[in-house]
Enzyme design. Sequence first.
Site, PDB file in Angstrom:
ATOM      1  N   ASP A   1      11.228  -6.951   2.791  1.00  0.00           N
ATOM      2  CA  ASP A   1      10.873  -6.520   4.140  1.00  0.00           C
ATOM      3  C   ASP A   1      12.069  -6.686   5.076  1.00  0.00           C
ATOM      4  OD1 ASP A   1       8.701  -6.004   6.269  1.00  0.00           O
ATOM      5  OD2 ASP A   1       9.590  -7.882   6.968  1.00  0.00           O
TER       6      ASP A   1
ATOM      7  N   GLU B   1      13.736  -2.596   2.138  1.00  0.00           N
ATOM      8  CA  GLU B   1      13.220  -1.770   3.216  1.00  0.00           C
ATOM      9  C   GLU B   1      14.315  -1.552   4.252  1.00  0.00           C
ATOM     10  OE1 GLU B   1      10.143  -1.392   6.875  1.00  0.00           O
ATOM     11  OE2 GLU B   1      11.094  -3.269   6.372  1.00  0.00           O
TER      12      GLU B   1
HETATM   13  C1  LM2 Z   1       9.605  -4.298   9.428  1.00  0.00           C
HETATM   14  N1  LM2 Z   1      10.717  -3.674   9.220  1.00  0.00           N
HETATM   15  O1  LM2 Z   1      11.874  -4.155   9.184  1.00  0.00           O
HETATM   16  C2  LM2 Z   1       8.396  -3.495   9.549  1.00  0.00           C
HETATM   17  O2  LM2 Z   1       8.739  -2.126   9.598  1.00  0.00           O
HETATM   18  C3  LM2 Z   1       7.653  -3.901  10.783  1.00  0.00           C
HETATM   19  O3  LM2 Z   1       6.488  -3.167  10.889  1.00  0.00           O
HETATM   20  C4  LM2 Z   1       7.356  -5.390  10.712  1.00  0.00           C
HETATM   21  O4  LM2 Z   1       6.666  -5.698  11.903  1.00  0.00           O
HETATM   22  C5  LM2 Z   1       8.694  -6.109  10.678  1.00  0.00           C
HETATM   23  N2  LM2 Z   1       9.501  -5.599   9.619  1.00  0.00           N
HETATM   24  C6  LM2 Z   1       8.560  -7.601  10.509  1.00  0.00           C
HETATM   25  O5  LM2 Z   1       8.204  -7.963   9.215  1.00  0.00           O
HETATM   26  C7  LM2 Z   1       5.269  -5.938  11.788  1.00  0.00           C
HETATM   27  C8  LM2 Z   1       4.539  -5.183  12.894  1.00  0.00           C
HETATM   28  C9  LM2 Z   1       4.906  -5.735  14.263  1.00  0.00           C
HETATM   29  C10 LM2 Z   1       4.616  -7.219  14.284  1.00  0.00           C
HETATM   30  C11 LM2 Z   1       5.469  -7.861  13.188  1.00  0.00           C
HETATM   31  C12 LM2 Z   1       5.267  -9.358  13.094  1.00  0.00           C
HETATM   32  O6  LM2 Z   1       4.906  -3.792  12.809  1.00  0.00           O
HETATM   33  O7  LM2 Z   1       4.101  -5.083  15.264  1.00  0.00           O
HETATM   34  O8  LM2 Z   1       4.980  -7.753  15.535  1.00  0.00           O
HETATM   35  O9  LM2 Z   1       5.066  -7.318  11.900  1.00  0.00           O
HETATM   36  O10 LM2 Z   1       3.932  -9.678  12.836  1.00  0.00           O
HETATM   37  C13 LM2 Z   1       3.980  -8.536  16.189  1.00  0.00           C
HETATM   38  C14 LM2 Z   1       3.581  -7.905  17.522  1.00  0.00           C
HETATM   39  C15 LM2 Z   1       4.790  -7.843  18.446  1.00  0.00           C
HETATM   40  C16 LM2 Z   1       5.355  -9.260  18.655  1.00  0.00           C
HETATM   41  C17 LM2 Z   1       5.672  -9.863  17.284  1.00  0.00           C
HETATM   42  C18 LM2 Z   1       6.170 -11.293  17.363  1.00  0.00           C
HETATM   43  O11 LM2 Z   1       3.080  -6.586  17.264  1.00  0.00           O
HETATM   44  O12 LM2 Z   1       4.374  -7.315  19.699  1.00  0.00           O
HETATM   45  O13 LM2 Z   1       6.578  -9.143  19.408  1.00  0.00           O
HETATM   46  O14 LM2 Z   1       4.500  -9.855  16.460  1.00  0.00           O
HETATM   47  O15 LM2 Z   1       5.172 -12.151  17.878  1.00  0.00           O
HETATM   48  C19 LM2 Z   1       6.595  -9.850  20.636  1.00  0.00           C
END
Ligand code: LM2
Length: 473
Positions: free
Chosen positions: A196, A233
Site C-alpha cells: 500500500d 501500489e
Molecule cells: C493509498 N494510497 O497510497 C490509498 O490509495 C488510499 O486510499 C489510502 O487511504 C492510503 N493509501 C493510506 O493507506 C485510505 C482512505 C483515506 C483514509 C486513509 C487512512 O482512502 O480516506 O484517510 O485510508 O485511513 C482517513 C480519512 C482522512 C484522514 C485520515 C487520517 O478519510 O480524512 O485525514 O484518515 O486520519 C485527515
Amino acid sequence: GYDQPSCDGRQTIVHLFEWKWADIAAECERFLGPAGFCGVQVSPPMEHIVSAGDGYPWWQRYQPVSYKLESRSGNEEQFTDMVQRCNAVGVRIIVDAVVNHMTGLGRVGPGSGGTDFNADNLDFPGVPFSSMDFTPKDQCPSSNGMINNYNDPNEVRNCYLVGLTDLYGAKDYVREKIAEYFNHLIDIGVMGFRVDAAKHMWPGDLEAIQGLTKDLSTAAGFPSGRRPFFFHEVIDQGGEPITVQEYFGVGRTTEFRFGKKIAWGINSFDQLGGVYDPGWGMAPSEKAVVFVDNHDNQRGHGGAGDILTHKQPKEYTMGVCFSLAHDYGFMRIMSSYYFDNSDQGPPGSSYGGTDDVPINGDGTCGGGWVCEHRWNAITQMVKFRNAVAGTQIANWFQEGDNVAFSRGDKGFFAMSKYGSFDRTLQTGMPAGTYCELISGCANQVTVNGDGTAQISIHNSDEPIFAICVGCDG
Ligand code: LM2
Ligand code: CA
C-alpha cells in the site's frame, strides 16, 4: 524474482475486500480452487484503529496500530487456518501490506487488538515504534508537514499522507520491524504482498526491507528458494515525477492507466486496440498488475477518474471479460460490497463487526456482498485466461461495436456491445468442435480446417463469446 507469482501458472487473483478469514477459507475450498484462481488479495491483517465516530469505515484498516494479526477480519488463529486451507487447494494468499505509515494524527488507542497507542506522541508500543522511528521533520519540505505537492518526490515520500504518521524507512530498526512482520506472514504460508502507498516510500527502502525477507515457506508447498511476490501500489497516471518505472527493480506495479483505458474502450470500442500504450509510460506486461477498478477508485478515493464498477453491471462485465481475454499484465479482479457513501464499511458496520458472506442457491452472494468474481461470464473468463496463458493476441477484428481476437492458437474471444453478432471470422485455432464458455457449453462451436468459424452472440446481459483449447465447462 519478486515479480513472479507462485501458483502453478494460474493467471488471476481476486481481491476479497473486507471479507473475514473464515469466509475466505470457505471460498477457496468451495469456489476459487475449482475455478482456477491463483490467489486472493486479503484486506490488511494487522491491528488497526477502531473508529465508532466515523461509523467504522473501511479505511480503518489503512491505519496500523501494531503488526499483531488482530483485525476486523479475524485473529491470528483464523488467519493461519485460512492460509493453510487455501494453500491446500492451490489458492495462495497475498497480504495488503500497509507499511508506509501508522495511524493518523489525533488517534488514540485501543486498537482492534486491544493495544494502546497515541499518534500525536508517535507512540505505538505494540510494535514498538516511538518518535525516533518516524520521518524527521527536516526531511519533509512542506510547510505543514503534509503532502500537498505531488511534483516534489521528497514531499511525496517524506511528508505525512493525509495526516498519517510517516514511518522512517531509511532507518534499520524500522526496516527490521517491517521485515519481521513480513517474515511472520511468510512463515504462516502467504505467497506475497501488495504494498500500500508504495509511491510514498523510497524504492531503495523497499529494496532493503525485501532483502531482509525470507524465501517462501516450503512447508506451505512452495518450491525451495522461491522469493515472495511483490506488487507496489504506485498511482502513476502520467504527469508526475514519480513513475512506475522506478519500482521495476522491486517487483510489479499497479497500472492504473489500464482501468481508465478499459472504461474509455467499453464506451467506444474503437479505443480497445490501445489499452496497453507503452508510449504513455505504461509498465510492460511482465511488470504490470492490471484491474478494471480497485477498492479506492470504485468509491472515488485514490485518484479515481473514469472507472467502470459493479454499479454498471453490463459494462463492467464487458470490461473485466475483455481484460481477462487480453494478454497484458497480471490480472486482479475486484470483489466488492454494496455501498451508498464512500466511507461506509462492509456489511456489519452498524455494529462495528463484519457479517458473514452468505451464498445463495444460484451461486450468487447475499447479505450485501457483490461477489463480482462469481458473475458467470467473469468466472468463465478466468478459465479462459489460464487456458491461453503465454500466447499473444492475433487476428484482431474491430468494427463498430464488435470486437474479437484470438490468443495464439489456444483461444478466441468476441464481444458485441449490443448483444447481437453473426460473422465468420478467422480464429487461428485447430479444427474441431469447441464448447462456448459463457453459455456453459450450451453452445458448441465448429472451427473449420482453415481456422474459420461462425461466431454468434445473442445475449444482451453477457454479450460475450469465448472458446479455448481444453476448455469444457
Ligand atoms: C493509498 N494510497 O497510497 C490509498 O490509495 C488510499 O486510499 C489510502 O487511504 C492510503 N493509501 C493510506 O493507506 C485510505 C482512505 C483515506 C483514509 C486513509 C487512512 O482512502 O480516506 O484517510 O485510508 O485511513 C482517513 C480519512 C482522512 C484522514 C485520515 C487520517 O478519510 O480524512 O485525514 O484518515 O486520519 C485527515
Ligand atoms: Ca513515506
